[in-house]
Scaffold this active site. Structure first.
Site, PDB file in Angstrom:
ATOM      1  N   GLU A 440      12.045   0.033   4.519  1.00  0.00           N
ATOM      2  CA  GLU A 440      13.236   1.120   4.011  1.00  0.00           C
ATOM      3  C   GLU A 440      12.063   2.581   3.700  1.00  0.00           C
ATOM      4  O   GLU A 440      11.923   3.032   2.775  1.00  0.00           O
ATOM      5  CB  GLU A 440      13.017   0.850   2.571  1.00  0.00           C
ATOM      6  N   GLY A 441      11.667   3.147   4.600  1.00  0.00           N
ATOM      7  CA  GLY A 441      10.945   4.425   4.836  1.00  0.00           C
ATOM      8  C   GLY A 441       9.125   4.246   4.575  1.00  0.00           C
ATOM      9  O   GLY A 441       9.046   3.792   3.690  1.00  0.00           O
TER      10      GLY A 441
END
Length: 596
Positions: A440-441
């Site tokens: 998610e980054g």
């Protein structure tokens, strides 16, 4: 040994006592969720997590998911656990009532998520990805798609995924190659390869709804040419039941360091039939609705693992006898004292405890803002909440997962050599925690988002949603006889944060690399100040309760003592972080590339 009992008293404190003055509460949308009801919900969630999910955590890790002939099977017991989960309505707890959800506040839902992650983070990903997909579809899908898919996804009968990453394309989605060709019936033929797709294929639900980023034939280059498509594993028939197999297939599952009971899939889309979600070429906007929800959820994963690691370490520190106390024998009836008497062991345990309580306090604050962002009574309340959520989302994701790994590592250290072997169970926490800093980054990307986007946004308006309540609290409580010392310490840390903010803003205007070099340190600095604010507020509430003769004195006394440890042993990190930021980019960027 994996030990966990849901910290219900502290959860209740965060939910009902800590943040009553934040301006995000009292929402009519949640009037039915009284303290009595939320207490009952948390109690039932605790029983499910402790009795059903926790026993599957280690066995799921040992067995893992299996892949054969295009089929993924989850570990033994996961299917039955999932059925209990959805039958109990847990999948739909915070989802919209319009589609069959229970409409509970996020402030309650995030506490339930923490319990799920603490007991079985691999399991948490299956419903977690579904809820993220629901968030995107609720905002951007057509009414036809919503009616066809949301009821079954909300009930848990069908699940969802997020398909972004490609073999050559991770953070830089402008390189994305998956194609979408329009059909005559209004659908699209999706073709391309995706990797690292959590829950891309499994045996828990009758259908899987993939949200896929792809390019239309006329798409401009870069991220402005990406569209979002709904691509089901099975195409529904006229009765809405899974029918024809679509051209979306799992080709392999990854063999990972941790999260072995969560199926991480390589997906191939071969003229798979899909439908556009939202506007053409604006898919990233829609997908970020899902990703932002997931980023807060990933932060909760770090908190959940940190709590489980802490409790397991406390259990071991009480049971393991080794050496004698430096101040004299504490347990003369035993051949040695339990290691919990030793200062360094207590340092590790209190560090874990403080990180967990600090993260839980901040998470509760952000969750209340998530509720107010959607259900606030006035535009001003909704805007302030949205600003705060935008600012704090990268902090929650990055800091909580950093500290979750740190707590897992400290648990292994408390166990000594026994912590390094699989039989202890705590080494799994380290392996499971590590991925949360990546997906998610990555946490570095979260820090760049904070410094590059959120900090300067709207002329610093996002920052004001945080700075103003902290500044007001410091000013109001610096002379308080109970917490004046904490308020003063918080004030010193806050001045460091203000100074760092001004410095990065000034330097960043001239040189973007200055902000990039300071980003990770700045994120941690802001996060520590946020924790300090929550601890100081908690101590004020606890001191008042003790003065009034609360029957729960032991809880409130421990709350103050944990806060004292945080202020004396952990918050001083803000001073060194400020010095590091002041030093600038030179030591990082002047190093010759060829010398690496």
């Amino acid at each position: 040994m994996q030990i966990y009992t849901a910290p219900l008293r502290d959860m209740g404190f965060v939910l009902n006592e800590l943040h009553t003055d934040d301006g995000f509460g009292g929402l009519p949308a949640f009037a039915d969720f009284t303290p009595e009801l939320t207490e009952a919900v948390l109690g039932e969630a605790a029983r499910l997590c402790q009795d059903v999910l926790l026993p599957l955590n280690r066995s799921g890790d040992e067995e893992g998911c299996t892949f054969e002939n295009g089929t993924v099977r989850t570990p033994k017991g996961f299917g039955d656990a999932y059925r209990q989960f959805v039958d109990g309505g847990w999948n739909a707890l915070v989802l919209p009532g319009e589609w069959g959800g229970q409409g509970a506040p996020e402030a309650l839902g995030k506490l339930v998520e923490e319990m799920i992650c603490a007991t079985n983070v691999s399991f948490s990903l299956y419903p977690g990805l579904t809820n993220g997909a629901i968030a995107a579809l609720t905002v951007y899908a057509s009414d036809t798609l919503k009616q066809a898919y949301l009821p079954k996804m909300v009930s848990g009968e069908w699940s969802g995924t997020m398909c972004l990453t490609e073999p050559h394309c991770g953070t830089d989605l402008g390189l994305l190659r998956t194609r979408a060709v329009p059909g005559e019936d209004g659908s699209y033929a999706i073709s391309g390869a995706k990797i690292f797709i959590s829950a891309g294929e499994h045996d828990l639900t009758a259908n899987i709804v993939h949200l896929v980023l792809a390019r239309l034939p006329d798409a401009p280059k870069g991220v402005k040419g990406i569209s979002l498509f709904l691509v089901p594993k099975f195409l529904p028939d006229e009765q809405g039941q899974p029918s024809v197999r679509n051209g979306a297939h799992c080709t392999a599952i990854e063999h990972k360091m941790g999260l072995k009971a969560s199926a991480t899939c390589q997906m191939q889309f071969e003229d798979a039939k899909g439908w556009l979600v939202g506007q053409p070429h604006r898919g990233l906007e829609a997908m970020f609705t899902m990703m932002n929800a997931e980023r807060v959820g990933v932060g909760i994963q770090g908190l959940g693992i940190g709590e489980a690691a802490y409790q397991s370490a406390v259990w071991y520190a009480r049971e393991r006898v080794q050496g004698r106390s430096l101040s004299g024998v504490k347990h003369p009836d035993k051949p040695a004292d339990p290691i919990i008497v030793h200062p360094d062991v207590r340092r590790m345990l209190l560090t874990m405890r403080a990180w967990n309580e600090g993260c839980r306090g901040v998470a509760g604050w952000v969750a209340r803002a998530l509720d107010a962002e959607k259900h606030g009574e006035t535009p001003e309340q909704r805007q302030r909440a949205a600003d705060f959520v935008a600012l704090m989302t990268p902090v929650v994701k990055a800091l909580f997962t950093d500290l979750g790994l740190e707590s897992a590592s400290l648990a292994v250290q408390c166990y000594g050599g026994h912590g390094y072997i699989r039989e202890s169970g705590v080494e799994q926490y380290m392996r499971d925690a590590r991925i949360a800093m990546l997906y998610e980054g990555t946490n570095g990307i979260q820090a760049l988002d904070l410094v590059g986007r959120k900090m300067p946004a709207e002329m610093g308006r996002y920052l004001r949603s945080f700075f103003h309540p902290v500044s007001d609290f410091i000013e109001a409580n610096s002379q308080d006889p109970a917490i004046g010392k904490m308020a003063t310490g918080l004030g010193q840390a806050f001045k460091a944060l203000q100074g760092a903010t001004a410095l990065i803003a000034e330097r960043g205007l001239k040189d973007a690399e200055e902000g990039g070099a300071a980003a990770s340190d700045y994120l941690r600095l802001l996060g520590l100040v946020a924790m300090g604010y929550c601890f100081a507020k908690a101590s004020k509430i606890a001191a008042q309760a003790l003065a009034q003769g609360s029957p729960d004195a032991a809880f409130y006394k421990a709350k103050i003592d944990t806060a004292r440890f945080f202020f004396e042993k952990l918050l001083p990190q803000t001073a060194s972080l400020y010095l590091t930021i002041k030093a600038g980019k030179g030591a990082v960027m002047d190093f010759a590339e060829a010398a690496f």
